[in-house]
Scaffold this active site. Structure first.
Site, PDB file in Angstrom:
ATOM      1  N   ASP A  77       0.873  -1.171   0.000  1.00 32.45           N
ATOM      2  CA  ASP A  77       0.000   0.000   0.000  1.00 32.45           C
ATOM      3  C   ASP A  77       0.913   1.225   0.000  1.00 32.45           C
ATOM      4  O   ASP A  77       1.510   1.562   1.020  1.00 32.45           O
ATOM      5  CB  ASP A  77      -0.891  -0.008   1.241  1.00 32.45           C
ATOM      6  CG  ASP A  77      -1.832   1.196   1.295  1.00 32.45           C
ATOM      7  OD1 ASP A  77      -1.806   2.021   0.357  1.00 32.45           O
ATOM      8  OD2 ASP A  77      -2.576   1.316   2.276  1.00 32.45           O
ATOM      9  N   ASN A 137       4.023   4.268 -11.441  1.00 32.58           N
ATOM     10  CA  ASN A 137       2.735   4.473 -12.097  1.00 32.58           C
ATOM     11  C   ASN A 137       1.578   4.558 -11.113  1.00 32.58           C
ATOM     12  O   ASN A 137       0.589   5.232 -11.382  1.00 32.58           O
ATOM     13  CB  ASN A 137       2.489   3.319 -13.085  1.00 32.58           C
ATOM     14  CG  ASN A 137       1.048   3.235 -13.523  1.00 32.58           C
ATOM     15  OD1 ASN A 137       0.578   4.069 -14.285  1.00 32.58           O
ATOM     16  ND2 ASN A 137       0.330   2.229 -13.045  1.00 32.58           N
ATOM     17  N   TYR A 172      -5.101  16.488  -6.805  1.00 29.63           N
ATOM     18  CA  TYR A 172      -4.520  15.600  -7.808  1.00 29.63           C
ATOM     19  C   TYR A 172      -3.616  16.379  -8.752  1.00 29.63           C
ATOM     20  O   TYR A 172      -2.467  15.991  -9.003  1.00 29.63           O
ATOM     21  CB  TYR A 172      -5.633  14.920  -8.594  1.00 29.63           C
ATOM     22  CG  TYR A 172      -5.149  14.097  -9.763  1.00 29.63           C
ATOM     23  CD1 TYR A 172      -4.641  12.818  -9.567  1.00 29.63           C
ATOM     24  CD2 TYR A 172      -5.191  14.603 -11.062  1.00 29.63           C
ATOM     25  CE1 TYR A 172      -4.188  12.049 -10.634  1.00 29.63           C
ATOM     26  CE2 TYR A 172      -4.741  13.843 -12.137  1.00 29.63           C
ATOM     27  CZ  TYR A 172      -4.241  12.580 -11.916  1.00 29.63           C
ATOM     28  OH  TYR A 172      -3.783  11.838 -12.984  1.00 29.63           O
ATOM     29  N   LYS A 229       0.570  16.057  -9.247  1.00 32.96           N
ATOM     30  CA  LYS A 229       1.192  15.709 -10.523  1.00 32.96           C
ATOM     31  C   LYS A 229       2.108  16.828 -11.021  1.00 32.96           C
ATOM     32  O   LYS A 229       3.123  16.559 -11.682  1.00 32.96           O
ATOM     33  CB  LYS A 229       0.117  15.381 -11.555  1.00 32.96           C
ATOM     34  CG  LYS A 229      -0.680  14.119 -11.230  1.00 32.96           C
ATOM     35  CD  LYS A 229       0.213  12.881 -11.144  1.00 32.96           C
ATOM     36  CE  LYS A 229      -0.580  11.603 -10.988  1.00 32.96           C
ATOM     37  NZ  LYS A 229       0.258  10.387 -10.990  1.00 32.96           N
ATOM     38  N   THR A 282      -8.797   3.518 -19.502  1.00 31.60           N
ATOM     39  CA  THR A 282      -8.405   2.609 -18.422  1.00 31.60           C
ATOM     40  C   THR A 282      -9.618   2.393 -17.512  1.00 31.60           C
ATOM     41  O   THR A 282     -10.614   3.118 -17.609  1.00 31.60           O
ATOM     42  CB  THR A 282      -7.274   3.208 -17.577  1.00 31.60           C
ATOM     43  OG1 THR A 282      -7.764   4.388 -16.907  1.00 31.60           O
ATOM     44  CG2 THR A 282      -6.058   3.579 -18.434  1.00 31.60           C
TER      45      THR A 282
END
Length: 249
Positions: free
Chosen positions: A62, A89, A156, A160, A191
């Protein structure tokens, strides 16, 4: 795609999507691949089965913070000391309005930074200390949102964006150790994560892409495999945009 017989890789989040496609691409080029997963053991086992003799096994972790990332990397290196490629990833995309209740926003930011950034830093640190003087490559999976921002997913996007800057900084600092650091910044990619989004959001995403379609996971995996190859040995500190011209800079 360049020959990858010299590569021994760990791909995080390889149970599906971009991670699985990357693992398969690397193995097709000759690399040996270690498959990481958190909760999707069944998916990771499918990925491993697809690698055939190039599959080295599974790593469960994790990747919730720096310590977890570092521990997972050290475990992988202890079992496979010649590991010379880290593909970072694994990550989470958890949209939340910035004007949501304070505790919820704070928790959203903490998770995004811990998982998408700090766990990657922990892995990269352990990898670089092991590989210093020997060389190696780190490829991170960032996002188009890291360049342009994303309303409704500020944590998020910020995580990034920080990853993109991390690539630049580490590339310079680790160059004397012959460690290359790069990233790919996908736009919308077909995805399980994107397919979980509401249909109207997926439709709007496709309409924003000049090609009129999302990228396939394999197309992103191909970029990562190129960055891992010797043909990309003069590329470091760069983030390759793979967004179908939906965002240009």
């Amino acid at each position: 795609m360049g020959e990858l017989h010299h590569v021994v890789a760990l791909v995080t989040g390889a149970g599906s999507g971009i991670g699985r496609a990357t693992a398969l691409r690397l193995a097709a080029g000759g690399a040996k691949v270690l498959v990481h997963y958190n909760t999707s053991k069944e998916g990771a086992e499918r990925t491993l089965a697809g690698l055939g003799e190039k599959g080295l096994g599974l790593v469960q972790a994790d990747l919730c913070d720096w310590d977890a990332g570092s521990a997972a990397m050290q475990q992988a290196l202890a079992e496979h000391p010649t590991l010379n490629l880290l593909v970072a990833n694994a990550g989470v995309y958890e949209p939340m309005p910035f004007l949501e209740e304070e505790h919820a926003v704070a928790e959203n930011w903490s998770r995004a930074l811990d998982i998408n950034l700090l766990s990657v830093v922990g892995m990269a640190h352990a990898f670089a200390r092991h590989r210093r003087g020997q060389g190696g490559k780190i490829v991170m999976v960032s996002s188009r949102a890291g360049h342009r921002g994303e309303a409704g997913a500020t944590a998020y996007a910020a995580s990034k964006a920080a990853m993109i800057n991390l690539v630049k900084s580490l590339a310079v600092e680790l160059a004397p150790e012959r460690i290359y650091v790069t990233a790919v910044a996908p736009g919308w990619t077909d995805t399980p994560m994107s397919r979980a989004e509401p249909a109207d959001k997926q439709e709007a995403a496709v309409q924003s892409i000049p090609f009129g379609r999302m990228a396939t996971a394999d197309e992103i995996g191909a970029v990562i495999a190129f960055l891992a190859s010797r043909e990309a040995d003069y590329l470091t500190g760069v983030t390759v945009d793979a967004n179908g011209a939906s965002y240009l800079r």
